[in-house]
Structure formats: structure tokens, C-alpha cells
Design a protein around this motif. Structure first.
Motif, PDB file in Angstrom:
ATOM      1  N   VAL A   1     -72.197 -24.431 -74.142  1.00  0.00           N
ATOM      2  CA  VAL A   1     -72.547 -24.211 -72.733  1.00  0.00           C
ATOM      3  C   VAL A   1     -71.573 -23.266 -72.044  1.00  0.00           C
ATOM      4  O   VAL A   1     -70.458 -23.027 -72.518  1.00  0.00           O
ATOM      5  N   ASP A   2     -72.019 -22.739 -70.917  1.00  0.00           N
ATOM      6  CA  ASP A   2     -71.138 -22.007 -70.010  1.00  0.00           C
ATOM      7  C   ASP A   2     -70.266 -23.070 -69.330  1.00  0.00           C
ATOM      8  O   ASP A   2     -70.737 -23.818 -68.462  1.00  0.00           O
ATOM      9  N   LEU A   3     -69.023 -23.139 -69.760  1.00  0.00           N
ATOM     10  CA  LEU A   3     -68.161 -24.241 -69.300  1.00  0.00           C
ATOM     11  C   LEU A   3     -67.972 -24.239 -67.791  1.00  0.00           C
ATOM     12  O   LEU A   3     -68.055 -25.285 -67.141  1.00  0.00           O
ATOM     13  N   GLY A   4     -67.714 -23.074 -67.230  1.00  0.00           N
ATOM     14  CA  GLY A   4     -67.491 -22.993 -65.790  1.00  0.00           C
ATOM     15  C   GLY A   4     -68.697 -23.448 -64.991  1.00  0.00           C
ATOM     16  O   GLY A   4     -68.563 -24.175 -63.998  1.00  0.00           O
ATOM     17  N   LYS A   5     -69.883 -23.049 -65.448  1.00  0.00           N
ATOM     18  CA  LYS A   5     -71.111 -23.431 -64.756  1.00  0.00           C
ATOM     19  C   LYS A   5     -71.341 -24.932 -64.835  1.00  0.00           C
ATOM     20  O   LYS A   5     -71.709 -25.574 -63.841  1.00  0.00           O
ATOM     21  N   MET A   6     -71.119 -25.515 -66.022  1.00  0.00           N
ATOM     22  CA  MET A   6     -71.341 -26.944 -66.186  1.00  0.00           C
ATOM     23  C   MET A   6     -70.323 -27.760 -65.375  1.00  0.00           C
ATOM     24  O   MET A   6     -70.693 -28.713 -64.683  1.00  0.00           O
ATOM     25  N   LEU A   7     -69.061 -27.355 -65.438  1.00  0.00           N
ATOM     26  CA  LEU A   7     -68.038 -28.087 -64.694  1.00  0.00           C
ATOM     27  C   LEU A   7     -68.273 -27.990 -63.186  1.00  0.00           C
ATOM     28  O   LEU A   7     -68.020 -28.940 -62.445  1.00  0.00           O
ATOM     29  N   SER A   8     -68.760 -26.842 -62.723  1.00  0.00           N
ATOM     30  CA  SER A   8     -69.055 -26.682 -61.291  1.00  0.00           C
ATOM     31  C   SER A   8     -70.129 -27.660 -60.844  1.00  0.00           C
ATOM     32  O   SER A   8     -70.037 -28.251 -59.764  1.00  0.00           O
ATOM     33  N   LYS A   9     -71.152 -27.841 -61.694  1.00  0.00           N
ATOM     34  CA  LYS A   9     -72.209 -28.797 -61.371  1.00  0.00           C
ATOM     35  C   LYS A   9     -71.658 -30.219 -61.319  1.00  0.00           C
ATOM     36  O   LYS A   9     -71.972 -30.995 -60.410  1.00  0.00           O
ATOM     37  N   VAL A  10     -70.814 -30.554 -62.296  1.00  0.00           N
ATOM     38  CA  VAL A  10     -70.233 -31.898 -62.333  1.00  0.00           C
ATOM     39  C   VAL A  10     -69.372 -32.139 -61.092  1.00  0.00           C
ATOM     40  O   VAL A  10     -69.438 -33.214 -60.473  1.00  0.00           O
ATOM     41  N   VAL A  11     -68.575 -31.162 -60.714  1.00  0.00           N
ATOM     42  CA  VAL A  11     -67.695 -31.308 -59.547  1.00  0.00           C
ATOM     43  C   VAL A  11     -68.511 -31.430 -58.266  1.00  0.00           C
ATOM     44  O   VAL A  11     -68.160 -32.204 -57.365  1.00  0.00           O
ATOM     45  N   ASP A  12     -69.612 -30.691 -58.165  1.00  0.00           N
ATOM     46  CA  ASP A  12     -70.487 -30.824 -56.985  1.00  0.00           C
ATOM     47  C   ASP A  12     -71.058 -32.246 -56.897  1.00  0.00           C
ATOM     48  O   ASP A  12     -71.141 -32.827 -55.806  1.00  0.00           O
ATOM     49  N   ASP A  13     -71.453 -32.787 -58.040  1.00  0.00           N
ATOM     50  CA  ASP A  13     -71.956 -34.168 -58.061  1.00  0.00           C
ATOM     51  C   ASP A  13     -70.857 -35.148 -57.652  1.00  0.00           C
ATOM     52  O   ASP A  13     -71.094 -36.094 -56.894  1.00  0.00           O
ATOM     53  N   ALA A  14     -69.655 -34.911 -58.170  1.00  0.00           N
ATOM     54  CA  ALA A  14     -68.524 -35.788 -57.847  1.00  0.00           C
ATOM     55  C   ALA A  14     -68.197 -35.720 -56.357  1.00  0.00           C
ATOM     56  O   ALA A  14     -67.840 -36.732 -55.742  1.00  0.00           O
ATOM     57  N   ASP A  15     -68.336 -34.534 -55.773  1.00  0.00           N
ATOM     58  CA  ASP A  15     -68.084 -34.361 -54.347  1.00  0.00           C
ATOM     59  C   ASP A  15     -69.061 -35.197 -53.525  1.00  0.00           C
ATOM     60  O   ASP A  15     -68.691 -35.856 -52.547  1.00  0.00           O
TER      61      ASP A  15
ATOM     62  N   ASP B   1     -69.879 -40.687 -50.703  1.00  0.00           N
ATOM     63  CA  ASP B   1     -70.817 -41.819 -50.725  1.00  0.00           C
ATOM     64  C   ASP B   1     -72.282 -41.401 -50.617  1.00  0.00           C
ATOM     65  O   ASP B   1     -73.122 -42.163 -50.126  1.00  0.00           O
ATOM     66  N   ASP B   2     -72.582 -40.196 -51.084  1.00  0.00           N
ATOM     67  CA  ASP B   2     -73.972 -39.736 -51.097  1.00  0.00           C
ATOM     68  C   ASP B   2     -74.527 -39.862 -52.516  1.00  0.00           C
ATOM     69  O   ASP B   2     -75.034 -38.885 -53.095  1.00  0.00           O
ATOM     70  N   GLY B   3     -74.425 -41.060 -53.064  1.00  0.00           N
ATOM     71  CA  GLY B   3     -74.909 -41.306 -54.408  1.00  0.00           C
ATOM     72  C   GLY B   3     -76.417 -41.183 -54.517  1.00  0.00           C
ATOM     73  O   GLY B   3     -76.942 -40.883 -55.592  1.00  0.00           O
ATOM     74  N   ALA B   4     -77.114 -41.387 -53.406  1.00  0.00           N
ATOM     75  CA  ALA B   4     -78.572 -41.274 -53.417  1.00  0.00           C
ATOM     76  C   ALA B   4     -78.996 -39.858 -53.797  1.00  0.00           C
ATOM     77  O   ALA B   4     -79.996 -39.661 -54.498  1.00  0.00           O
ATOM     78  N   LYS B   5     -78.236 -38.864 -53.344  1.00  0.00           N
ATOM     79  CA  LYS B   5     -78.536 -37.469 -53.668  1.00  0.00           C
ATOM     80  C   LYS B   5     -78.397 -37.230 -55.169  1.00  0.00           C
ATOM     81  O   LYS B   5     -79.259 -36.588 -55.791  1.00  0.00           O
ATOM     82  N   VAL B   6     -77.326 -37.746 -55.742  1.00  0.00           N
ATOM     83  CA  VAL B   6     -77.084 -37.582 -57.181  1.00  0.00           C
ATOM     84  C   VAL B   6     -78.134 -38.347 -57.982  1.00  0.00           C
ATOM     85  O   VAL B   6     -78.693 -37.831 -58.954  1.00  0.00           O
TER      86      VAL B   6
ATOM     87  N   ALA C   1     -64.149 -40.225 -57.505  1.00  0.00           N
ATOM     88  CA  ALA C   1     -65.470 -40.345 -56.888  1.00  0.00           C
ATOM     89  C   ALA C   1     -66.182 -41.605 -57.348  1.00  0.00           C
ATOM     90  O   ALA C   1     -66.824 -42.305 -56.559  1.00  0.00           O
ATOM     91  N   TYR C   2     -66.081 -41.908 -58.629  1.00  0.00           N
ATOM     92  CA  TYR C   2     -66.754 -43.077 -59.205  1.00  0.00           C
ATOM     93  C   TYR C   2     -66.063 -44.375 -58.780  1.00  0.00           C
ATOM     94  O   TYR C   2     -66.715 -45.324 -58.334  1.00  0.00           O
ATOM     95  N   ASN C   3     -64.751 -44.405 -58.916  1.00  0.00           N
ATOM     96  CA  ASN C   3     -64.011 -45.648 -58.646  1.00  0.00           C
ATOM     97  C   ASN C   3     -63.975 -46.026 -57.172  1.00  0.00           C
ATOM     98  O   ASN C   3     -63.937 -47.217 -56.830  1.00  0.00           O
ATOM     99  N   PHE C   4     -63.985 -45.034 -56.285  1.00  0.00           N
ATOM    100  CA  PHE C   4     -63.910 -45.314 -54.850  1.00  0.00           C
ATOM    101  C   PHE C   4     -65.262 -45.222 -54.159  1.00  0.00           C
ATOM    102  O   PHE C   4     -65.326 -45.204 -52.925  1.00  0.00           O
ATOM    103  N   TYR C   5     -66.339 -45.161 -54.932  1.00  0.00           N
ATOM    104  CA  TYR C   5     -67.667 -45.036 -54.335  1.00  0.00           C
ATOM    105  C   TYR C   5     -67.960 -46.238 -53.426  1.00  0.00           C
ATOM    106  O   TYR C   5     -67.734 -47.387 -53.802  1.00  0.00           O
ATOM    107  N   GLY C   6     -68.444 -45.962 -52.234  1.00  0.00           N
ATOM    108  CA  GLY C   6     -68.784 -47.023 -51.294  1.00  0.00           C
ATOM    109  C   GLY C   6     -67.624 -47.479 -50.424  1.00  0.00           C
ATOM    110  O   GLY C   6     -67.796 -48.337 -49.560  1.00  0.00           O
ATOM    111  N   ILE C   7     -66.438 -46.915 -50.653  1.00  0.00           N
ATOM    112  CA  ILE C   7     -65.256 -47.263 -49.859  1.00  0.00           C
ATOM    113  C   ILE C   7     -64.992 -46.152 -48.846  1.00  0.00           C
ATOM    114  O   ILE C   7     -65.003 -44.970 -49.199  1.00  0.00           O
ATOM    115  N   LYS C   8     -64.774 -46.511 -47.614  1.00  0.00           N
ATOM    116  CA  LYS C   8     -64.505 -45.518 -46.576  1.00  0.00           C
ATOM    117  C   LYS C   8     -63.088 -44.973 -46.721  1.00  0.00           C
ATOM    118  O   LYS C   8     -62.129 -45.732 -46.822  1.00  0.00           O
ATOM    119  N   ALA C   9     -62.958 -43.661 -46.745  1.00  0.00           N
ATOM    120  CA  ALA C   9     -61.638 -43.036 -46.863  1.00  0.00           C
ATOM    121  C   ALA C   9     -60.894 -43.110 -45.530  1.00  0.00           C
ATOM    122  O   ALA C   9     -61.471 -42.881 -44.474  1.00  0.00           O
TER     123      ALA C   9
END
Length: 240
Positions: A107-121, A126-131, A184-192
Motif C-alpha cells: 500500500v501507499d503507506l502515507g495515504k493509509m496512515l493518513s486515513k487511520v489518523v483521520d479516523d483516530a481524530d 467521541d465521533d465514533g458514529a462517523k467511523v 483515541a480508543y482508550n479515552f473514547y467517551g471521556i471528556k477531555a
């Protein structure tokens, strides 16, 4: 058995009052039905999340890998796990060849990692519904299964990339796992929360913890002193 009534009485007063405060701490009187332990745990989780937003920095560091192909044979624990990660890749527009428990990724590593980071963002905010809606996986309304699949895939890519002497790529993959997906995963649902907004509460809890620990220590010390059990420096015997 009582060697020092004053010390014993002081120790018992301290121990009883310590127990009384402990009883109050365990009562659900700290807002929203929380105990003192729940309140402190909730506060420090919020502060931890507030200090764990590394995604802008991660995005800047993975830009160098845009257009660079990464090849790796990623071995999973089971065929189902490999199939799950493959499904996530396919939804994101990437492909891999599955051979049993192994995915041969190219894969294009930069492209794939960018997608993963956008999902993590999105997950961090706490917008897990979008993901979850994007990947459309069963029982994944909050996107956590998709993020777990990405984490597993990326974790499995690190050693194969290292063996191929692609150390910068391996480091970038590990960076995304540790600094983007995991917070992003471990703190999901917790207010920063920012520590700057919670200095009085955080300082008060830390000071209370120190004082409360010493409180118990002095209680035990005085009780032992009261019954004649104490530590003192032994006298040095001089030879005649």
C-alpha cells in the motif's frame, strides 16, 4: 500491655477518624452518584485525555511517507482476524492478498496512515458514529472494532518492515498506533479537560492523598508506641 496511654489514645483517634473519612469517600455523594474514588478516577482520566492529543504532530510526521509503497506480510492470530482487517482495508480503499492467517500488504503507506489518523481524530473527539458508519461493520456503531482492526494490522506490520530494513516506515507505523489510535480508543467517551482549568481540584486531591496517607501512618505509629512497640537506636556496648 499499655505503655503510653496518651500515645495509644492519639493513635486510636487518628485511626477512627481515618476510617470515618474513608467511609465518606466510599459514599456516592460526589455528584452524579459517584464515590470519592469514582470522582478522582474520572477527573484524572479527563486530564489524561486532555494531555494526550498528539494527532496534529502525528499528521505532520507521516507526511514524508505520502506516495511511498510499503510491503509487508502481516501474520494474524487467526484467519477471521486477518479477514476482519482486510475488510477494514477494503472499506478504506486499500487492498491486500489473504493467504490463511497472513495478509500480504502492498500500500501507499502515507495515504493509509493518513486515513487511520483521520479516523483516530474522530474517535478522540467521541465521533465514533462517523467511523462506525463509514466501515459499516456489524455491531460497530461506535467504530471501536474498526480501530482495533487497524491497530492489529499496523502492529503486525512493524517487524516485517524492520526485517526489510524499512526502519523509518516501521517507526511511522508504530507512531500512529501509539500516539493516534491508542489514546483515541482508550479515552473514547471521556471528556477531555485541561489541567489549567482544574488546578484547584487536581492539587486538592494530590495534597489530600499525601495527608491521608500520612494520617494512617501516624495512627499506626502512635498505636504501636502506646502498646510499647517502638523503634529506637540501639546503644553501642563499649568493651572494657
Amino acid at each position: 500491655m499499655v505503655a503510653n496511654k496518651k500515645a495509644l489514645s492519639m493513635g486510636m483517634i487518628l485511626l477512627v477518624s481515618f476510617a470515618g473519612v474513608f467511609f465518606l469517600i466510599m459514599m456516592p455523594i460526589f455528584g452524579n452518584g459517584m464515590t470519592g474514588l469514582d470522582y478522582s478516577d474520572d477527573l484524572f482520566n479527563k486530564l489524561s485525555k486532555g494531555s494526550s492529543y498528539f494527532i496534529p504532530d502525528v499528521k505532520a510526521q507521516i507526511k514524508d511517507f505520502e506516495g511511498k509503497q510499503a510491503k509487508a506480510a502481516v501474520k494474524f492470530k487467526s484467519e477471521d482476524e486477518a479477514k476482519h482487517s482486510l475488510a477494514v482495508m477494503a472499506k478504506a480503499g486499500f487492498s491486500a492478498a489473504q493467504a490463511g492467517e497472513t495478509l500480504n500488504v502492498d500500500v501507499d503507506l502515507g495515504k493509509m496512515l493518513s486515513k487511520v489518523v483521520d479516523d483516530a481524530d474522530a474517535m478522540y473527539h467521541d465521533d465514533g458514529a462517523k467511523v462506525g458508519a463509514f466501515y459499516g461493520l456489524d455491531k460497530d456503531a461506535e467504530g471501536k472494532l474498526a480501530m482495533k482492526a487497524w491497530w492489529t494490522l499496523l502492529a503486525g506490520m512493524i517487524k516485517p518492515l524492520q526485517k526489510e530494513k524499512q526502519i523509518p516506515m516501521a517507526n511511522a507505523v508504530n507512531l500512529v498506533n501509539q500516539k493516534a489510535i491508542e489514546p483515541a480508543y482508550n479515552f473514547y467517551g471521556i471528556k477531555a479537560e485541561s489541567i489549567l482549568d482544574k488546578i484547584p481540584a487536581a492539587s486538592g486531591l494530590l495534597i489530600f492523598y499525601v495527608v491521608y496517607t500520612m494520617w494512617y501512618g501516624f495512627a499506626i505509629f502512635e498505636i504501636f508506641n502506646g502498646i510499647g512497640l517502638s523503634m529506637s537506636k540501639s546503644k553501642i556496648k563499649k568493651e572494657v
